[in-house]
Design a protein around this motif. Structure first.
Motif, mmCIF file in Angstrom:
data_model
loop_
_atom_site.group_PDB
_atom_site.id
_atom_site.type_symbol
_atom_site.label_atom_id
_atom_site.label_comp_id
_atom_site.label_asym_id
_atom_site.label_seq_id
_atom_site.Cartn_x
_atom_site.Cartn_y
_atom_site.Cartn_z
ATOM 1 N N ASN A 135 -18.547 8.527 3.789
ATOM 2 C CA ASN A 135 -17.441 8.930 2.787
ATOM 3 C C ASN A 135 -16.241 9.345 3.493
ATOM 4 N N VAL A 136 -16.394 9.869 4.661
ATOM 5 C CA VAL A 136 -15.193 10.324 5.654
ATOM 6 C C VAL A 136 -14.412 8.791 5.958
ATOM 7 N N ALA A 137 -15.173 7.847 6.166
ATOM 8 C CA ALA A 137 -14.665 6.358 6.746
ATOM 9 C C ALA A 137 -13.948 5.855 5.395
ATOM 10 N N ALA A 138 -14.648 5.860 4.108
ATOM 11 C CA ALA A 138 -14.188 5.384 2.899
ATOM 12 C C ALA A 138 -12.865 5.960 2.660
ATOM 13 N N HIS A 139 -12.720 7.428 2.865
ATOM 14 C CA HIS A 139 -11.416 8.010 2.496
ATOM 15 C C HIS A 139 -10.464 7.732 3.597
ATOM 16 N N ARG A 140 -10.496 7.484 4.924
ATOM 17 C CA ARG A 140 -9.745 7.045 5.903
ATOM 18 C C ARG A 140 -9.136 5.597 5.380
ATOM 19 N N ALA A 141 -10.050 4.844 5.092
ATOM 20 C CA ALA A 141 -9.588 3.440 4.505
ATOM 21 C C ALA A 141 -8.685 3.733 3.322
ATOM 22 N N SER A 142 -9.065 4.584 2.313
ATOM 23 C CA SER A 142 -8.258 5.061 1.273
ATOM 24 C C SER A 142 -7.011 5.433 1.529
ATOM 25 N N CYS A 143 -6.647 6.350 2.569
ATOM 26 C CA CYS A 143 -5.403 6.783 3.032
ATOM 27 C C CYS A 143 -4.689 5.954 3.602
ATOM 28 N N LEU A 144 -5.127 4.963 4.361
ATOM 29 C CA LEU A 144 -4.346 3.756 4.946
ATOM 30 C C LEU A 144 -3.770 3.101 3.548
ATOM 31 N N ILE A 145 -4.824 2.571 2.641
ATOM 32 C CA ILE A 145 -4.317 1.730 1.619
ATOM 33 C C ILE A 145 -2.972 2.653 0.580
ATOM 34 N N ASP A 146 -3.153 3.679 0.749
ATOM 35 C CA ASP A 146 -2.181 4.756 -0.198
ATOM 36 C C ASP A 146 -0.912 4.415 0.692
ATOM 37 N N GLN A 147 -0.886 4.549 2.242
ATOM 38 C CA GLN A 147 0.233 4.301 3.000
ATOM 39 C C GLN A 147 0.563 2.908 3.170
ATOM 40 N N ALA A 148 0.190 1.738 2.325
ATOM 41 C CA ALA A 148 0.518 0.448 2.480
ATOM 42 C C ALA A 148 0.035 -0.065 3.709
ATOM 43 N N LEU A 149 -0.624 0.517 4.463
ATOM 44 C CA LEU A 149 -1.346 -0.060 5.754
ATOM 45 C C LEU A 149 -2.485 -0.710 5.574
ATOM 46 N N TYR A 150 -2.238 -2.075 4.953
ATOM 47 C CA TYR A 150 -3.509 -2.589 4.339
ATOM 48 C C TYR A 150 -4.462 -3.328 5.226
ATOM 49 N N HIS A 151 -3.844 -3.887 6.363
ATOM 50 C CA HIS A 151 -4.586 -4.592 7.455
ATOM 51 C C HIS A 151 -5.270 -3.421 8.042
ATOM 52 N N GLU A 152 -4.808 -2.474 8.655
ATOM 53 C CA GLU A 152 -5.642 -1.491 9.197
ATOM 54 C C GLU A 152 -6.751 -0.729 8.067
#
Length: 434
Positions: free
Chosen positions: A330-347
């Motif tokens: 869940n921590v990893a999924a939220h890390r991905a979610s935070c990057l998406i919300d910052q428009a850092l899609y590739h990361e």
């Protein structure tokens, strides 16, 4: 010139634009091949966020430039959002909603009433409202509640239904269970009944928020706090504050949401040390990280993700703490979610590739993750992969996915990107009412 499509045999005829008003045939301008299995598709640009922004902007007698200025984004960005050429991320959508003086849900089109009616869910909302309104009336002399153990077991079963995305069954059973447990809690000296009632109110929040009834979700959380106080349950109280913070996340009020989430963390610290407190505290840190990502506070994102990661190192995967999942995944999924919300899609996609969803994860949580990754895939030009993720979300949690704004906006982006619409994509669009 325009193409006219008669209702009967599907044959087409070209007529001048000036004659459009003289015909009763369906028509559309030619923008590319849009015929599917012998039938014409009248519009591949469904009712989207961009269209709703434009409609409300015009009702407010604002120009695009005026709205962009008030929303603190560039005029070109605003134009691209309205035209569907650029995604309105959650933070941008919240800024535009504030500038238009409407809730973000209005721009998303939620709740999706036609789809709710098709799923026979709209008629289940009013009984839930009514059951929430009897909280302070004491015991009902006409209600004979079951034994406490049965009420607690029924509460857990409804939570399991929601996590499995069976919203219809849960919504149908919830009002009667709340009514019965309310009488039992007022008439018996048993803390477990107040805890059960708090979790039932939380189920009301889950149903309402997933279906887009944010006013009902807010009432449910108020009732949850009321019951948690009577149960003297700090962990349940912290979960209530955490969910309240998420309501402010959806409303785009990130600063207030962070303040409420910090209150949730402080409330959790009042609980006895142990797995429950650790899991809830870790989840609250993840919630703060998402709120901070929406408000572009990178330091707060990193700090809270790090705190959650440290806690997950102690707890491992926690499949169930008061129907809340926590752990390294869940921590990893939220890390991905935070990057998406910052428009850092590739990361974000790099992080997502490393995630293996455990079998213990609830279907609703896994489906939400797939929908978020689909959004990142769309905006990195990977349309086919994005659509496969949407299909995964539908397979896991069909009712939730059908009413998800993330699923709908991602699907709208896929429709705009397609020159020829595959039948599978057309069927999916029809299924969610686009």
């Amino acid at each position: 010139m325009a193409v006219i499509e008669p209702r009967g045999d599907g044959r087409r005829q070209t007529v001048p634009n000036s004659m459009m008003h003289l015909t009763t045939w369906r028509y559309r301008r030619v923008t590319g091949p849009k015929l599917l299995k012998g039938r014409a598709m009248t519009d591949l640009t469904p009712d989207t966020v961009g269209k709703r922004i434009k409609q409300i902007r015009k009702l407010r007698h604002m120009t695009q430039t005026e709205l962009a200025l008030k929303a603190k984004i560039s005029a070109s960005h605003m134009a691209q959002v309205e035209q569907g050429k650029r995604q309105a991320g959650p933070a941008v959508l919240a800024s535009i909603a504030r500038a238009l003086s409407v809730p973000p849900a209005d721009l998303e089109g939620r709740p999706y009433l036609e789809e709710l009616r098709r799923d026979q869910l709209d008629g289940l909302i009013q009984p839930i409202r009514e059951s929430l309104d009897i909280f302070d009336l004491g015991a009902d002399p006409d209600v004979a509640p079951r034994p406490t153990e049965q009420l607690v077991d029924h509460t857990d079963r409804l939570c399991r239904l929601i996590r499995g995305s069976d919203l219809r069954s849960a919504a149908a059973e919830l009002p009667g269970l709340i009514t019965e447990t309310t009488t039992a809690a007022h008439s018996r000296d048993d803390r477990r009944l107040w805890q059960a009632l708090a979790m039932q109110y939380r189920s009301g929040y889950d149903i309402a928020s997933k279906l887009g009834f944010q006013d009902l979700a807010s009432i449910s959380l108020d009732r949850m706090g009321w019951a948690a106080e009577r149960a003297s349950d700090a962990v349940t109280g912290a979960i209530r504050q955490y969910n309240r913070a998420l309501a402010y996340l959806r409303a785009g009020q990130y600063r207030t949401g962070i303040r409420i989430a910090e209150l949730a963390r402080e409330t959790a610290e009042l609980a006895d040390p142990g797995l429950d407190r650790d899991a809830v505290t870790g989840q609250v840190h993840l919630g703060i990280a998402v709120l901070a990502a929406r408000s572009s506070d990178t330091a707060a994102v990193d700090g809270n993700l790090a705190a959650a990661e440290r806690i997950s190192g102690r707890t491992g995967e926690v499949p169930e703490v008061l129907w809340l999942s926590f752990g390294p995944t869940n921590v990893a999924a939220h890390r991905a979610s935070c990057l998406i919300d910052q428009a850092l899609y590739h990361e974000a996609l790099q992080v997502a590739r490393s995630i293996e969803i455990p079998a213990s994860w609830p279907a609703s949580r896994a489906a939400h993750h797939h929908a978020e990754v689909a959004r990142a895939l769309l905006w990195t030009g990977k349309g086919d992969a994005a659509f496969r993720r949407l299909l995964d979300a539908r397979h896991l949690a069909p009712q939730q996915s059908r009413h998800s704004s993330t699923v709908r906006e991602t699907m709208a982006g896929l429709l705009r990107a397609q020159r020829r619409l595959p039948e599978s994509m057309s069927n999916f669009a029809s299924w969610i009412g686009m």
